[in-house]
Design an enzyme around this catalytic site. Structure first.
Site, mmCIF file in Angstrom:
data_model
loop_
_atom_site.group_PDB
_atom_site.id
_atom_site.type_symbol
_atom_site.label_atom_id
_atom_site.label_comp_id
_atom_site.label_asym_id
_atom_site.label_seq_id
_atom_site.Cartn_x
_atom_site.Cartn_y
_atom_site.Cartn_z
ATOM 1 N N ASP A 94 0.859 -1.183 0.000
ATOM 2 C CA ASP A 94 0.000 0.000 0.000
ATOM 3 C C ASP A 94 0.902 1.241 0.000
ATOM 4 O OD1 ASP A 94 0.979 0.225 2.561
ATOM 5 O OD2 ASP A 94 -0.912 -0.131 3.574
ATOM 6 N N ASP A 268 -8.098 -7.130 0.443
ATOM 7 C CA ASP A 268 -7.170 -7.379 1.543
ATOM 8 C C ASP A 268 -7.818 -6.887 2.824
ATOM 9 O OD1 ASP A 268 -5.585 -4.862 2.941
ATOM 10 O OD2 ASP A 268 -6.486 -4.344 1.018
#
Length: 300
Positions: A94, A268
């Site tokens: 991320d 996720d």
């Protein structure tokens, strides 16, 4: 060079769900797929053997945590995330935005980037779209994410409109410095639960031609499931069919199913490993708590 090649293998006849194959530098990923969160390049309380046994082909790691400790230079020296962790399948990182925004005060957010204090030692730090991408380049993940603004679920329409525009400017800045030829870069669609903002954000992000697209801003505290599903429904029609779609930070089993029928490919969430560490499990009959007395003599 497009580092993520996505092909659809099957499409639903009565909805938007699809099966696909995502080809990445460390092997193919069959979609739709849930990515377990390996915060610091390792999934908490799980060995690589266990991840392989379950059949995972990709895990997520957090740029923010790795930036603070042990630092991107050390990881680069170790051979990137793969050399550092010895996990030889795919990594998605991320951007660090989600964590940074949860630590920052509104006055700390400027056009240049975000000022925040480290949760480890309180040190003052500053993260920009360029720095986020440069860190991810060094981490050498298979998929890197653009640095976006993560407004709270309670933000006003006016705030979200400005935020969407800033996220687009930040996406362009990050893309301009992205220099890892073996790493895919994804753009992120924002806009809360507003149809016009989601449409605008998706259309403008797609114009930048990223390797894949993510629907962001749906895992914030205080947001209803209805708003999450709206955010997906308002974004998907404007995302290209032939690129992978990722719903960030989601979620519970029901949310995965709701996402898949709406055309999402990647998910996720920290939830599955977090509840497991506290003795809970998701089953087809709902969530169970293995610490309950009735499981004391249950050896299954």
């Amino acid at each position: 060079l497009n580092m993520s090649i996505f092909s659809i293998t099957h499409k639903s006849t009565d909805g938007k769900s699809r099966n696909g194959i995502l080809q990445l530098p460390h092997g193919t990923v069959q979609t739709p797929v849930f990515m377990p969160v390996g915060t610091c390049a390792t999934v908490k309380a799980m060995s690589i053997d266990e991840l392989n046994e379950i059949g995972f082909e990709i895990i997520l790691s957090n740029t923010y945590h790795l930036f603070l400790r042990p630092g991107p230079d050390l990881i680069q020296q170790a051979g990137g995330l793969h050399g550092f962790s010895k996990w030889n399948k795919n990594f998605l990182t991320d951007s660090g935005g989600f964590q940074v925004f949860s630590l920052a005060k509104p006055k700390d957010i400027t056009e240049e980037g975000v000022a925040f204090k480290s949760h480890i030692d309180g040190k003052s730090l500053f993260l920009t779209p360029e720095l986020s991408i440069q860190i991810q380049n060094k981490l050498d993940s298979d998929i890197a994410m653009s640095f976006d603004e993560c407004p709270p679920a309670s933000a006003s329409y006016e705030y979200l409109k400005n935020s969407v525009e800033r996220t687009l400017r930040w996406a362009a800045r990050g893309k301009a410095v992205h220099s890892n030829p073996c790493q895919a870069l994804f753009g992120i669609v924002q806009g809360g639960a507003y149809e016009d903002l989601r449409r605008f954000s998706a259309i403008e992000t797609v114009k930048m031609n990223f390797d894949g697209y993510s629907i962001g801003g749906v895992a914030n505290d205080g947001e209803s499931k209805e708003d999450m599903y709206k955010a997906i429904d308002y974004s998907i029609p404007y995302l290209p069919e032939d690129k992978v779609r990722y719903l960030m930070g989601v979620g519970e089993p029901i949310d995965l199913l709701e996402g898949v029928v709406r055309g999402v490919d990647l998910f996720d969430c920290v939830l599955s490993t977090r509840i497991a560490r506290h003795g809970n499990a998701f089953t087809r009959y709902g969530k169970i708590n293995l610490k309950n007395l009735k499981f004391r003599e249950d050896f299954t």
